[in-house]
Design a protein around this motif. Structure first.
Motif, PDB file in Angstrom:
ATOM      1  N   HIS A 203       0.874  -1.214   0.054  1.00 43.77           N
ATOM      2  CA  HIS A 203       0.346   0.257  -0.112  1.00 43.77           C
ATOM      3  C   HIS A 203       1.063   1.061   0.088  1.00 43.77           C
ATOM      4  N   SER A 204       2.298   1.120  -0.185  1.00 44.96           N
ATOM      5  CA  SER A 204       3.097   2.406  -0.058  1.00 44.96           C
ATOM      6  C   SER A 204       3.355   2.517  -1.649  1.00 44.96           C
ATOM      7  N   ASP A 205       4.403   4.086  -1.566  1.00 42.38           N
ATOM      8  CA  ASP A 205       4.630   5.002  -2.824  1.00 42.38           C
ATOM      9  C   ASP A 205       5.796   3.998  -3.531  1.00 42.38           C
ATOM     10  N   ILE A 206       6.484   2.661  -2.600  1.00 43.47           N
ATOM     11  CA  ILE A 206       7.450   2.209  -3.342  1.00 43.47           C
ATOM     12  C   ILE A 206       7.573   1.551  -4.761  1.00 43.47           C
ATOM     13  N   PRO A 207       8.315   1.716  -5.838  1.00 46.28           N
ATOM     14  CA  PRO A 207       7.905   1.575  -7.351  1.00 46.28           C
ATOM     15  C   PRO A 207       8.778  -0.223  -7.060  1.00 46.28           C
ATOM     16  N   PHE A 208       7.777  -0.541  -6.997  1.00 48.04           N
ATOM     17  CA  PHE A 208       8.222  -2.771  -7.231  1.00 48.04           C
ATOM     18  C   PHE A 208       8.110  -3.147  -7.854  1.00 48.04           C
ATOM     19  N   ASP A 209       8.154  -3.463  -8.894  1.00 48.74           N
ATOM     20  CA  ASP A 209       7.779  -4.489 -10.042  1.00 48.74           C
ATOM     21  C   ASP A 209       6.652  -6.040  -9.386  1.00 48.74           C
ATOM     22  N   GLN A 210       7.537  -6.287  -8.828  1.00 48.55           N
ATOM     23  CA  GLN A 210       6.935  -7.320  -7.864  1.00 48.55           C
ATOM     24  C   GLN A 210       7.135  -7.585  -6.711  1.00 48.55           C
ATOM     25  N   LEU A 211       6.069  -7.698  -5.707  1.00 47.14           N
ATOM     26  CA  LEU A 211       6.028  -8.256  -4.198  1.00 47.14           C
ATOM     27  C   LEU A 211       4.945  -9.375  -4.147  1.00 47.14           C
ATOM     28  N   ILE A 212       6.060 -10.670  -3.353  1.00 48.94           N
ATOM     29  CA  ILE A 212       5.604 -11.679  -3.231  1.00 48.94           C
ATOM     30  C   ILE A 212       5.977 -12.060  -1.577  1.00 48.94           C
ATOM     31  N   LEU A 213       5.079 -12.480  -1.178  1.00 54.87           N
ATOM     32  CA  LEU A 213       4.935 -13.118   0.316  1.00 54.87           C
ATOM     33  C   LEU A 213       4.923 -14.921   0.138  1.00 54.87           C
ATOM     34  N   GLU A 214       6.375 -14.849   0.371  1.00 58.00           N
ATOM     35  CA  GLU A 214       6.903 -16.548   0.186  1.00 58.00           C
ATOM     36  C   GLU A 214       6.089 -17.066   1.421  1.00 58.00           C
ATOM     37  N   LYS A 215       5.804 -18.758   0.648  1.00 61.73           N
ATOM     38  CA  LYS A 215       5.899 -20.022   1.743  1.00 61.73           C
ATOM     39  C   LYS A 215       5.157 -19.476   3.093  1.00 61.73           C
ATOM     40  N   GLY A 216       4.271 -18.686   3.014  1.00 64.51           N
ATOM     41  CA  GLY A 216       2.962 -17.752   4.018  1.00 64.51           C
ATOM     42  C   GLY A 216       3.269 -17.195   4.966  1.00 64.51           C
ATOM     43  N   GLY A 217       4.904 -16.618   4.337  1.00 63.77           N
ATOM     44  CA  GLY A 217       5.072 -15.588   4.844  1.00 63.77           C
ATOM     45  C   GLY A 217       6.827 -15.816   6.054  1.00 63.77           C
ATOM     46  N   LYS A 218       7.062 -16.682   5.213  1.00 67.99           N
ATOM     47  CA  LYS A 218       8.402 -16.930   5.819  1.00 67.99           C
ATOM     48  C   LYS A 218       9.500 -15.985   5.152  1.00 67.99           C
ATOM     49  N   TRP A 219       9.722 -15.501   3.696  1.00 68.69           N
ATOM     50  CA  TRP A 219      10.546 -13.991   3.439  1.00 68.69           C
ATOM     51  C   TRP A 219       9.663 -13.704   3.048  1.00 68.69           C
ATOM     52  N   ILE A 220       9.976 -11.898   2.114  1.00 65.99           N
ATOM     53  CA  ILE A 220       9.406 -11.421   0.715  1.00 65.99           C
ATOM     54  C   ILE A 220      10.255 -11.572  -0.132  1.00 65.99           C
ATOM     55  N   HIS A 221      10.065 -11.151  -1.600  1.00 67.79           N
ATOM     56  CA  HIS A 221      10.589 -11.363  -2.161  1.00 67.79           C
ATOM     57  C   HIS A 221      10.121  -9.804  -2.627  1.00 67.79           C
ATOM     58  N   ILE A 222      11.497  -9.033  -3.302  1.00 70.35           N
ATOM     59  CA  ILE A 222      10.701  -7.601  -4.028  1.00 70.35           C
ATOM     60  C   ILE A 222      12.121  -7.238  -5.061  1.00 70.35           C
ATOM     61  N   SER A 223      10.443  -7.119  -6.528  1.00 76.54           N
ATOM     62  CA  SER A 223      12.011  -6.588  -7.585  1.00 76.54           C
ATOM     63  C   SER A 223      11.752  -5.357  -7.846  1.00 76.54           C
ATOM     64  N   TYR A 224      12.277  -4.682  -8.782  1.00 73.50           N
ATOM     65  CA  TYR A 224      12.462  -3.198  -9.224  1.00 73.50           C
ATOM     66  C   TYR A 224      12.542  -4.035 -10.793  1.00 73.50           C
ATOM     67  N   ARG A 225      12.043  -2.331 -11.397  1.00 72.82           N
ATOM     68  CA  ARG A 225      11.963  -2.772 -12.842  1.00 72.82           C
ATOM     69  C   ARG A 225      12.572  -1.096 -13.218  1.00 72.82           C
ATOM     70  N   ARG A 226      13.146  -0.822 -13.691  1.00 74.64           N
ATOM     71  CA  ARG A 226      12.999   0.698 -14.262  1.00 74.64           C
ATOM     72  C   ARG A 226      12.271   1.647 -15.344  1.00 74.64           C
ATOM     73  N   HIS A 227      11.994   0.314 -15.556  1.00 75.54           N
ATOM     74  CA  HIS A 227      10.490   0.830 -16.811  1.00 75.54           C
ATOM     75  C   HIS A 227       9.293   0.208 -15.923  1.00 75.54           C
ATOM     76  N   GLN A 228       8.782   0.751 -16.343  1.00 77.60           N
ATOM     77  CA  GLN A 228       7.151   0.088 -15.658  1.00 77.60           C
ATOM     78  C   GLN A 228       6.990  -1.035 -14.579  1.00 77.60           C
ATOM     79  N   PRO A 229       7.000   0.045 -14.291  1.00 77.62           N
ATOM     80  CA  PRO A 229       6.791  -1.228 -12.868  1.00 77.62           C
ATOM     81  C   PRO A 229       5.740  -1.766 -12.620  1.00 77.62           C
ATOM     82  N   ARG A 230       5.516  -2.765 -12.567  1.00 76.84           N
ATOM     83  CA  ARG A 230       3.817  -3.710 -12.876  1.00 76.84           C
ATOM     84  C   ARG A 230       3.437  -4.134 -11.448  1.00 76.84           C
ATOM     85  N   LYS A 231       4.166  -3.541 -10.665  1.00 72.79           N
ATOM     86  CA  LYS A 231       3.103  -3.035  -9.223  1.00 72.79           C
ATOM     87  C   LYS A 231       2.351  -4.946  -8.680  1.00 72.79           C
ATOM     88  N   GLN A 232       3.058  -5.682  -8.750  1.00 74.67           N
ATOM     89  CA  GLN A 232       2.164  -7.115  -8.775  1.00 74.67           C
ATOM     90  C   GLN A 232       2.504  -7.851  -7.597  1.00 74.67           C
TER      91      GLN A 232
END
Length: 133
Positions: free
Chosen positions: A100-129
């Motif tokens: 719910h933030s303005d952080i320009p992530f490309d992909q945000l994944i809550l992995e394995k029920g919350g054991k860790w978070i995957h976050i990625s960035y791409r410069r052009h047109q981040p998907r906010k997936q």
């Protein structure tokens, strides 16, 4: 210069050390790691207001294969990091904060029920997936 994170944190790997793999990013991957730190990770740390631990960042193709990463993983290109705030509950809270933030992530994944978070960035047109796996 990063305020909270280093390239070393994003390239260090116990698995690579155990298997004698040189986990050294290319110049382009290093530039992308710097962008990930400056545009995503440092602002995220400021927003969270508490330490965040990087559990995986850049992975060489060999390391990525060894840990079971997908062939087109953004970790290989220097565009992704896995992180934890310290517990499943804290990771779930952090995931929602990022989502719910303005952080320009490309992909945000809550992995394995919350054991860790995957976050990625791409410069052009981040998907906010966002995904929960």
């Amino acid at each position: 210069m990063s305020k909270y994170f280093t390239i070393y944190e994003l390239t260090r790997s116990d698995t690579a050390l155990r298997h004698g793999i040189k986990n050294i990013p290319s110049q382009i991957a290093t530039l992308r790691l710097k962008q990930l730190i400056e545009i995503v990770l440092d602002p995220l740390r400021e927003l969270w207001g508490a330490p965040i631990t990087i559990t995986s960042g850049y992975r060489s193709p060999k390391l990525n294969s060894l840990v079971g990463g997908v062939k087109n993983s953004q970790h290989i290109t220097g565009n992704a990091a896995d992180l934890t705030a310290g517990s499943v509950n804290e990771n779930k809270r952090l995931f929602e904060l990022i989502r719910h933030s303005d952080i320009p992530f490309d992909q945000l994944i809550l992995e394995k029920g919350g054991k860790w978070i995957h976050i990625s960035y791409r410069r052009h047109q981040p998907r906010k997936q966002t995904l929960k796996l």
